[in-house]
Design an enzyme around this catalytic site. Structure first.
Site, PDB file in Angstrom:
ATOM      1  N   LEU A   1       0.880  -1.173   0.000  1.00  0.00           N
ATOM      2  CA  LEU A   1       0.000   0.000   0.000  1.00  0.00           C
ATOM      3  C   LEU A   1       0.916   1.220   0.000  1.00  0.00           C
ATOM      4  CD1 LEU A   1      -2.692  -0.956   2.705  1.00  0.00           C
ATOM      5  CD2 LEU A   1      -2.983  -0.917   0.220  1.00  0.00           C
ATOM      6  N   ASP A   2       0.503   2.294  -0.689  1.00  0.00           N
ATOM      7  CA  ASP A   2       1.306   3.532  -0.687  1.00  0.00           C
ATOM      8  C   ASP A   2       1.443   4.056   0.730  1.00  0.00           C
ATOM      9  OD1 ASP A   2       0.263   3.483  -3.250  1.00  0.00           O
ATOM     10  OD2 ASP A   2      -1.027   5.233  -2.900  1.00  0.00           O
ATOM     11  N   ARG A   3       2.444   4.890   0.913  1.00  0.00           N
ATOM     12  CA  ARG A   3       2.633   5.542   2.215  1.00  0.00           C
ATOM     13  C   ARG A   3       1.353   6.268   2.644  1.00  0.00           C
ATOM     14  NH1 ARG A   3       7.327   7.993   4.390  1.00  0.00           N
ATOM     15  NH2 ARG A   3       8.394   7.743   2.408  1.00  0.00           N
TER      16      ARG A   3
END
Ligand code: URA
Length: 231
Positions: free
Chosen positions: A102-104
């Site tokens: 998952l993206d930051r």
């Protein structure tokens, strides 16, 4: 499996370190002290200092990734999701790994497992595992966006192959639940961008039938493999 291997795999130290533990008489099998590191045992029957082993048969958990954490083992890009899990897990063999990334800036459900067959099944592009996201949008969602997501013809910027059909359910004009069966880089954000909208906040709420539910940010729970059966 040999006792020294069981303990080393459980993240309790290197082979020589766990052999010292065993020879010091701190390890019991079925309640009986065992000082021979080569003895074979059932991991479920092993205790160290009278404590049963942590996750003796393996780790598969659901973690609620908070915004601001990265899905990487090195801390070079900031706080990592692995810091939210027990430190001994970094020494386990096999080492538990996040299923996909998952993206930051994205929060929500991250499955972490040391079952590499499960990891492969959940991430392989061939399996089309369903992942569900809750997106908060900058602008109200138009009907043509829903049609475009569902069409199987939406092409992301910089790509040539169309996205697989994605289902959108509107919870209110600027909040959409999106279900994808593939996992391209920043896919949800890029799909909305391709339709002229912008994702302000994104949370993954389900993977293959396993739901985030009311798990608090930064915490984790064990997952029953049956929850991932939709994979
Ligand atoms: N889509 C995104 O844009 N970001 C994620 O982290 C996952 C899916």
């Amino acid at each position: 499996m040999r006792l020294d291997r069981i303990l080393a795999n459980a993240g309790l130290g290197s082979r020589p370190e766990v052999q010292r533990l065993i020879r010091a008489g701190r390890v019991r099998v079925g309640g009986e002290p065992v000082r021979d590191p080569t003895r074979h045992a059932d991991p479920l029957a092993v205790a160290v200092d009278d404590e049963p082993l942590d996750h003796p048969t393996g780790v598969t958990v659901a973690l609620h990734k908070p915004v601001g954490y990265v899905c990487s083992h090195t801390g070079e890009e900031g706080d990592t999701v692995y810091e939210l899990l027990p430190a001994t897990w970094g020494l386990r063999l096999p080492r538990p790994e996040a299923v996909g990334r998952l993206d930051r800036e994205t929060s929500g459900l991250l499955i972490v497992t040391d079952d590499h067959a499960l990891l492969h099944r959940l991430t392989s592009p061939k399996h089309h595992v369903t992942k569900t996201y809750l997106a908060t949008l900058a602008r109200p969602v138009e009907d043509d966006l829903i049609e475009s997501f569902a069409s199987g013809t939406l092409v992301l910027r910089g790509e040539t192959e169309a996205c697989r059909p994605a289902a959108v359910q509107l919870l209110d004009p600027r909040t959409a639940e999106v279900s994808l069966t593939e996992g391209r880089y920043h896919q949800v954000r890029r799909m909305f961008a391709a339709c002229g909208n912008h994702v302000e906040a994104l949370q993954r709420t389900a993977v293959a039938g396993c739901r985030l539910g009311d798990l608090a940010p930064g915490t984790w729970r064990d997952v029953d493999p049956a929850e991932l059966s939709a994979a």
